[in-house]
Write an enzyme that holds these catalytic residues in place. Structure first.
Site, PDB file in Angstrom:
ATOM      1  CB  ILE A   1      -0.992  -0.026   1.184  1.00 47.51           C
ATOM      2  CG1 ILE A   1      -2.092   0.987   0.960  1.00 47.51           C
ATOM      3  CG2 ILE A   1      -0.296   0.161   2.518  1.00 47.51           C
ATOM      4  CD1 ILE A   1      -3.363   0.709   1.707  1.00 47.51           C
ATOM      5  CE  LYS A   2       7.167  -0.009   1.431  1.00 46.59           C
ATOM      6  NZ  LYS A   2       7.937  -0.781   2.336  1.00 46.59           N
ATOM      7  N   GLY A   3       3.457   1.902  -1.640  1.00 48.67           N
ATOM      8  CA  GLY A   3       3.692   2.257  -3.039  1.00 48.67           C
ATOM      9  C   GLY A   3       5.057   2.792  -3.372  1.00 48.67           C
TER      10      GLY A   3
END
Ligand code: B12
Length: 258
Positions: A135-137
């Protein structure tokens, strides 16, 4: 005139730029298996001249242990770059926002899109695949886990091909995303071709998940040679991957929306 080409006109022939326009100056680095010293330096200059650098200047020479030397050479090449002969793999589908990605999957696939990812072989470099999936990408974009309409299974590092095939089957993966960063002895090529062969053997034709491979040293036009559907290289962002997944699995003419 294109912004990406720093040229005076529309010329397709260019030369490298170092100190002055068109001077042909380039810099290269390499290591020779010769102890640090004058003999090693002379060998480095000989190699540079044989590679077409004239004049060639040795700007850095440092020992790597007792038996090897590392060099940086700066010099002018006579070679020309013909931009008309460069093949570029241009994206043939739109770059979607995360909202557009979710909407396309929800409205047209009408179920979650399942992605299984892993770093295969002995490769333990997970930062790249995590940049795409977690999710942090990466580069200001959220990873695929952010997509509400995707289910992401990240198997992590050093996954063996049979384990990956089994996980893809168990999770009913639509797409399998594989990362390969180590390229020593072409490990990335061998591992990828072994992986794609294993999938084609384990799944009936037409039911093989979409196979995507990524890593900093892949040539982006090598998908066919490697037996995969798509190759992503250095600097890939999660949005590029999500957009491709929609293009290949949701928008694909004749794709199965069930
Ligand atoms: C961090 C790092 C490590 C960490 C890894 C930690 C981890 N959990 O990942 C540790 C310390 C464990 C490590 C170990 C080793 N490393 Co290392 N490591 C690096 C380093 C410094 C950065 C890699 C990185 O994280 N890049 C950042 C990410 C975001 O970039 P990326 O991987 O390119 O990913 C992007 C794209 O390529 C793409 N992408 C990548 N994968 C995928 C997958 C898909 C599906 C998609 C769509 C896109 C995609 O998207 C990402 C985002 O844009 C590089 C040098 C460098 N500066 O690159 C060396 C480097 C990769 N390592 C190297 C080596 C040699 C090793 C070791 C063999 C060293 C040793 N002798 O022990 C071991 C091998 C361990 C193993 N079994 O794999 C070499 C590889 C050389 C080669 N030609 O193969 C490098 C290049 C260093 C060097 N110059 O020598 N390493």
């Amino acid at each position: 005139m294109s912004d990406s080409l720093p040229r005076d006109d529309q010329a397709t022939i260019v030369r490298p730029y170092g100190d002055t326009t068109g001077d042909g100056m380039i810099q290269l680095s390499f290591t020779l298996p010769v102890p640090h010293g004058k003999l090693a330096d002379g060998g480095a200059l000989q190699l540079a001249r044989k590679m077409g650098l004239d004049p060639a200047l040795l700007v850095h020479s440092a020992p790597v242990g007792e038996t090897h030397t590392f060099f940086v050479v700066y010099g002018s090449v006579t070679h020309l770059v013909d931009l008309s002969q460069v093949a570029v793999d241009e994206r043939d589908h739109p770059l979607l926002t995360p909202k557009e990605v979710d909407a396309a999957i929800r409205e047209r696939l009408r179920r979650k899109l399942v992605v299984v990812g892993a770093c295969i072989g002995t490769d333990a470099h997970t930062v790249g695949i995590d940049a795409i999936l977690n999710i942090k990408g990466f580069a200001g974009e959220k990873g695929l886990e952010y997509q509400r309409e995707m289910r992401v299974v990240n198997l992590g590092a050093q996954v063996l091909v049979p384990e990956l095939v089994a996980a893809a089957r168990a999770e009913r993966a639509d797409a399998v995303l594989v990362s390969q960063v180590v390229t020593q002895r072409d490990a990335h090529i061998h591992n990828t071709t072994a992986m794609s062969a294993a999938f084609r053997e384990a799944f009936p034709e037409g039911e093989v998940p979409l196979l995507i491979v990524g890593g900093p040293r892949f040539e982006e036009d090598s998908a066919q040679r490697l037996g995969v559907d798509k190759v992503f290289g250095r600097g890939t962002t999660p949005g590029e991957v999500a957009s491709y997944l929609v293009h290949a699995l949701v928008d694909r003419p004749g794709g199965d929306p069930a």
